[in-house]
Design a protein around this motif. Structure first.
Motif, mmCIF file in Angstrom:
data_model
loop_
_atom_site.group_PDB
_atom_site.id
_atom_site.type_symbol
_atom_site.label_atom_id
_atom_site.label_comp_id
_atom_site.label_asym_id
_atom_site.label_seq_id
_atom_site.Cartn_x
_atom_site.Cartn_y
_atom_site.Cartn_z
ATOM 1 N N LEU A 11 -19.596 -10.501 39.758
ATOM 2 C CA LEU A 11 -18.996 -9.389 39.017
ATOM 3 C C LEU A 11 -17.549 -9.710 38.638
ATOM 4 O O LEU A 11 -17.112 -9.468 37.509
ATOM 5 N N ALA A 12 -16.830 -10.286 39.594
ATOM 6 C CA ALA A 12 -15.432 -10.636 39.317
ATOM 7 C C ALA A 12 -15.335 -11.633 38.170
ATOM 8 O O ALA A 12 -14.512 -11.483 37.267
ATOM 9 N N LEU A 13 -16.176 -12.636 38.206
ATOM 10 C CA LEU A 13 -16.146 -13.645 37.137
ATOM 11 C C LEU A 13 -16.565 -13.059 35.802
ATOM 12 O O LEU A 13 -16.041 -13.415 34.750
ATOM 13 N N LEU A 15 -16.043 -10.089 34.837
ATOM 14 C CA LEU A 15 -14.982 -9.227 34.309
ATOM 15 C C LEU A 15 -13.733 -10.003 33.912
ATOM 16 O O LEU A 15 -12.857 -9.475 33.248
ATOM 17 N N LEU A 16 -13.665 -11.250 34.312
ATOM 18 C CA LEU A 16 -12.478 -12.047 34.009
ATOM 19 C C LEU A 16 -12.162 -12.103 32.510
ATOM 20 O O LEU A 16 -11.002 -11.974 32.113
ATOM 21 N N ALA A 18 -12.389 -9.941 30.452
ATOM 22 C CA ALA A 18 -11.803 -8.687 29.977
ATOM 23 C C ALA A 18 -10.287 -8.681 30.099
ATOM 24 O O ALA A 18 -9.609 -7.896 29.449
ATOM 25 N N LEU A 19 -9.746 -9.567 30.924
ATOM 26 C CA LEU A 19 -8.303 -9.574 31.130
ATOM 27 C C LEU A 19 -7.494 -9.785 29.849
ATOM 28 O O LEU A 19 -6.470 -9.139 29.656
ATOM 29 N N PRO A 20 -7.924 -10.666 28.944
ATOM 30 C CA PRO A 20 -7.128 -10.850 27.732
ATOM 31 C C PRO A 20 -6.991 -9.604 26.887
ATOM 32 O O PRO A 20 -6.126 -9.539 26.025
ATOM 33 N N LEU A 21 -7.833 -8.596 27.150
ATOM 34 C CA LEU A 21 -7.691 -7.370 26.379
ATOM 35 C C LEU A 21 -6.321 -6.739 26.602
ATOM 36 O O LEU A 21 -5.845 -5.945 25.795
ATOM 37 N N GLY A 22 -5.708 -7.085 27.705
ATOM 38 C CA GLY A 22 -4.360 -6.594 27.964
ATOM 39 C C GLY A 22 -3.330 -7.226 27.048
ATOM 40 O O GLY A 22 -2.187 -6.828 27.023
ATOM 41 N N GLY A 23 -3.714 -8.209 26.279
ATOM 42 C CA GLY A 23 -2.815 -8.826 25.319
ATOM 43 C C GLY A 23 -2.361 -10.186 25.783
ATOM 44 O O GLY A 23 -2.203 -10.416 26.968
ATOM 45 N N CYS A 24 -2.212 -11.099 24.848
ATOM 46 C CA CYS A 24 -1.755 -12.427 25.237
ATOM 47 C C CYS A 24 -0.688 -12.962 24.298
ATOM 48 O O CYS A 24 -0.218 -14.070 24.492
ATOM 49 N N VAL A 25 -0.290 -12.180 23.281
ATOM 50 C CA VAL A 25 0.715 -12.682 22.345
ATOM 51 C C VAL A 25 2.098 -12.295 22.854
ATOM 52 O O VAL A 25 2.358 -11.132 23.140
ATOM 53 N N SER B 2 -7.024 -3.889 32.458
ATOM 54 C CA SER B 2 -7.356 -5.015 33.324
ATOM 55 C C SER B 2 -6.978 -4.725 34.770
ATOM 56 O O SER B 2 -7.666 -5.131 35.689
ATOM 57 N N TRP B 138 -3.928 -12.638 35.477
ATOM 58 C CA TRP B 138 -3.250 -12.350 34.218
ATOM 59 C C TRP B 138 -1.883 -11.780 34.531
ATOM 60 O O TRP B 138 -1.772 -10.910 35.407
ATOM 61 N N ALA B 179 1.637 -17.527 25.186
ATOM 62 C CA ALA B 179 1.323 -17.916 23.797
ATOM 63 C C ALA B 179 2.123 -17.064 22.818
ATOM 64 O O ALA B 179 2.363 -15.883 23.046
#
Lengths: 154, 249, 339
Positions: A11-13, A15-16, A18-25, B2, B138, B179
């Motif tokens: 389950l943890a893997l 859901l991993l 989904a973390l980028p939904l928090g933003g990465c820019v 998250s 994250w 990034a």
């Protein structure tokens, strides 16, 4: 309810991603390409030899009590007075409007009116029509030793 | 969102041990219990093969917390508060010398790092444990120095086993990929360029987990962290935490 | 016991420059009062976002996570007086600043309020906006004059590089005329700066460009802040120009703030070298102390300690040290502020 550790790990893997939904820019820079055509002019009979320093600036930046004019975008050197065509990248998040400021480096020292030297001419024009990819401007260099700030009325 | 996901994972782990732990708790105390252990009436866990002869016949939560590792069938949760760091962690032993972890770390509620991790026990001696841990998570940081990006951390822990305390040293190397995007709008079309930089945080925690009972422990530690090294200087911190654990099977 | 001569202007200022209260420094066995003529009050929200980020990046972790709290602790008048107390500085001078491109805005009203709150500890320098000088210049000069009429407002602060106007542009000479007419010295930032948005061309940083203004306004006192220091490359910069101007014009004073800080002078060699050059040139009687604080908690006191060390290395006598740390300030500002 009994849950197996494998199920927990799965389950943890799952859901991993989904973390980028928090933003990465982090820095998100928007640049607008402008090709500026025009002419640098000097008064009739005035000096015309020397390189021209051309600066592109935003007309307005900041908000409220921290608003100010003439945020510098870039500076380039032209071979001399006369027609020119140059391409610039304008950061659209840093200000509005465009202003072009130029001065003629008569003595070639790279400084506008250094102490003890003769006067050099400067001029400024607001560039109409921004944002557009192709813009035109004509700048008449007629003000001795003038910085951009004294030539521009916000 | 998250963070909520990670917290829900923590709840998942927390919920896991209810049945099995109860079963473990119903086991009778070992005949070899020392007077010291016998002082704690709620300790009903089976002895650890590595602790016999040390006056501590059972694997206390404090020792698990210090090593960052839970043996097969064991679980624990913990929370800590301090300056500037606070955190929450759940770990679950899955056998084969491994335990899993879910962790939420924060500094002044402006820097957050949820992560999941896998811990491997590399050295298991009666008085010393050494473990290695990989955490994937994250990073979110808000405010003037906002940043976000995928984060990975490698940890090395050295934990000692004293009678009712477990001093430990944790060394961490935390890496975040930051990034950035540049969008160029030209007459011929729009192009997007990506670039990235890394943020490295070096970490050292020196502390001790005191065993209140086999199931409860108190963590006291000094945190020496060098966030975004070498660009930024850092002030040391400290935290106090509580750990609680049991058996899930 | 009769009071030393240099306490008389203190009395005129209404200040208590006595040995009590733990203020001052012991230099070569002599107790010397300290006046810090360069302090910045402010409000985190009046700093542009780019500079907030810049400042935050210079704070240590975890203070950089809440730079607003750290800054507001020291930027208020109360915070600054606290820093003066910690540093052993008796009197501080607050600067108003209108530099929305770089360091932000600290209004005249903010400075006036700080001075009114601590009239025995703080004095103020007023400033003005120059963004729209052609049409708004006259009004700005009127507002500046009004601000200078307030109690404790003893001078004018200008920073051409931060405010983006040429040092030699006669369009702005009205500021110096006003200063001369009112008897209010003008402090001018000289040299470069590492702040974002700064104008780094020589016309905005090199004190040589100030000569026409200095020559045209002999009645106005010009205080050359930072001595033309190069804060970008951490080099001595235009010191010799400042020395030359001070020799040539009696209305030029020198101020060594910020350049001796750990960040600006990492080797610790530049500050003593600069002070030594000034002593060798016989210009110690033109040197007025300032720190450019509060910057961060403890900076005011730290800069004073670094100054004392630099003076010792530059072989300053106790009289030289007194002139720098308070005597020259009292000489320049005592009479005006005492009125």
């Amino acid at each position: 309810m009994k849950r197996s550790p494998r199920a927990a790990l799965a389950l943890a893997l799952a859901l991993l991603p989904a973390l980028p939904l928090g933003g990465c820019v982090n820095d998100d820079v928007h640049l607008y390409e402008v090709t500026l055509r025009g002419e640098i002019q000097v008064p009739r009979g005035g000096p015309y030899s020397g390189h021209v320093h051309l600066e592109l600036r935003h007309a307005r930046s900041g908000e409220g009590g921290l608003a100010y004019p003439l945020r510098r975008i870039t500076t380039i050197e032209l071979d001399g007075v006369g027609p020119f065509e140059e391409t610039f990248l304008v950061p659209t998040d840093e200000g509005e409007g465009l202003v072009a400021y130029a001065w003629l480096d008569r003595d070639g020292d790279g400084l506008l009116c250094a102490p003890g030297t003769s006067d050099e001419l400067a001029g400024l024009r607001e560039v109409d029509g921004f944002p557009a990819h192709a813009l035109e401007v004509t700048i008449l260099l007629e003000h001795p030793c003038a910085g951009a700030e004294i030539l521009y009325a916000p | 969102m998250s963070v909520a996901v990670i917290l829900s994972l923590g709840t998942f782990f927390l919920g896991a041990p209810a049945g099995p732990a109860d079963a473990a708790a119903s086991a009778s105390a070992p005949a070899t219990s020392t007077p010291e252990v016998a002082e704690v009436p709620d300790e009903e866990a089976p002895p650890s093969p590595h602790t016999r002869g040390l006056g501590v016949d059972v694997e206390s939560v404090a020792h698990q917390a210090a090593a960052g590792f839970s043996g097969d069938g064991r679980w624990q949760v913990g929370a800590s508060a301090g300056y500037p760091w606070w955190g929450a962690r759940a770990q679950l032993g899955v056998g084969h010398g491994l335990s899993t972890a879910v962790e939420l770390q924060s500094a002044l509620a402006r820097r957050w790092r949820p992560a999941i991790g896998l811990t491997s026990l590399w050295l298991d001696r009666p008085r010393v444990r050494i473990s290695g841990e990989l955490l994937l998570g994250w990073l979110f940081q808000v405010g003037e120095l906002a940043r976000r990006g995928p984060n990975a951390e490698l940890r090395l822990r050295l934990a000692l086993r004293l009678r009712r305390a477990a001093p430990y040293l944790m060394l961490g190397s935390q890496h975040t990929l930051l990034a950035s995007r540049t969008t160029i709008e030209a007459a011929s079309g729009t192009t997007v360029r990506w670039s990235a930089r890394g943020e490295w945080t070096g970490w050292a925690t020196l502390g001790v987990v005191a065993a209140v009972s086999r199931k409860w422990g108190i963590d006291l530690a000094a945190d020496l962290t060098w966030v975004d090294a070498p660009a930024t200087a850092a002030i040391p911190g400290a935290h106090i935490g509580l750990v609680y654990g049991g058996f899930w099977r | 016991m009769s009071r030393p001569w240099w306490l008389i202007p203190c009395a005129l200022l209404g200040l208590t420059c006595g040995e009590g209260g733990g203020y001052g420094v012991d230099y070569d066995g002599t107790w010397i009062p300290v006046i810090d003529m360069h302090l910045h009050p402010g409000d985190w929200d009046a700093i542009p976002p780019e500079t907030q980020t810049f400042l935050a990046s210079r704070f240590p972790f975890p203070l950089n996570l809440r730079p607003d709290r750290t800054a507001d602790q020291v930027l208020s008048a109360t915070g600054i007086v606290g820093e003066l107390d910690r540093g052993g500085v008796h009197v501080g001078v607050l600067f108003a600043v209108y530099a929305p491109r770089t360091v932000g805005v600290a209004t005249n009203e903010l400075v006036e309020a700080g001075v009114a709150e601590y009239p025995k500890r703080l004095l103020g320098f007023a400033s003005l906006r120059v963004d729209d000088w052609a049409s708004a210049g006259e009004g700005e000069l009127d507002r500046l004059e009004e601000a200078l009429a307030e109690p404790g407002m003893v001078g004018i602060k200008l920073a051409h590089a931060h405010m983006h106007f040429r040092m030699d542009d006669p369009s702005y000479f009205g500021i110096y005329e006003l200063a001369g007419r009112l008897g209010k010295p003008v402090y001018l930032h000289t040299g470069s700066s590492s702040f974002p948005g700064i104008a780094l061309e020589p016309a905005y940083t090199d004190p040589a460009y100030l000569e026409p203004a200095i020559a045209a306004h002999p009645q106005t006192i010009f205080i050359l802040g930072h001595l033309g220091y190069d804060f970008v490359d951490h080099e001595i910069g235009e010191l010799e120009t400042c020395i030359e101007l001070a020799h040539k014009y009696g209305n030029v004073y020198l101020e060594p703030s910020a350049l001796g800080s750990e960040g600006a002078d990492p080797s610790g060699e530049n500050y003593p070298t600069i002070l030594r050059r000034i002593r060798e040139e016989g210009l110690v009687d033109r040197l007025i102390y300032g720190s450019d604080g509060p910057q961060s908690p403890g900076f005011v006191g730290e800069y004073l300690e670094r100054t004392v060390t630099a003076m010792e290395r530059a072989e300053y006598s106790a009289d030289d040290a007194r002139a720098l740390l308070s005597g020259n300030f009292i000489k320049v500002f005592g009479a005006e502020a005492g009125q």
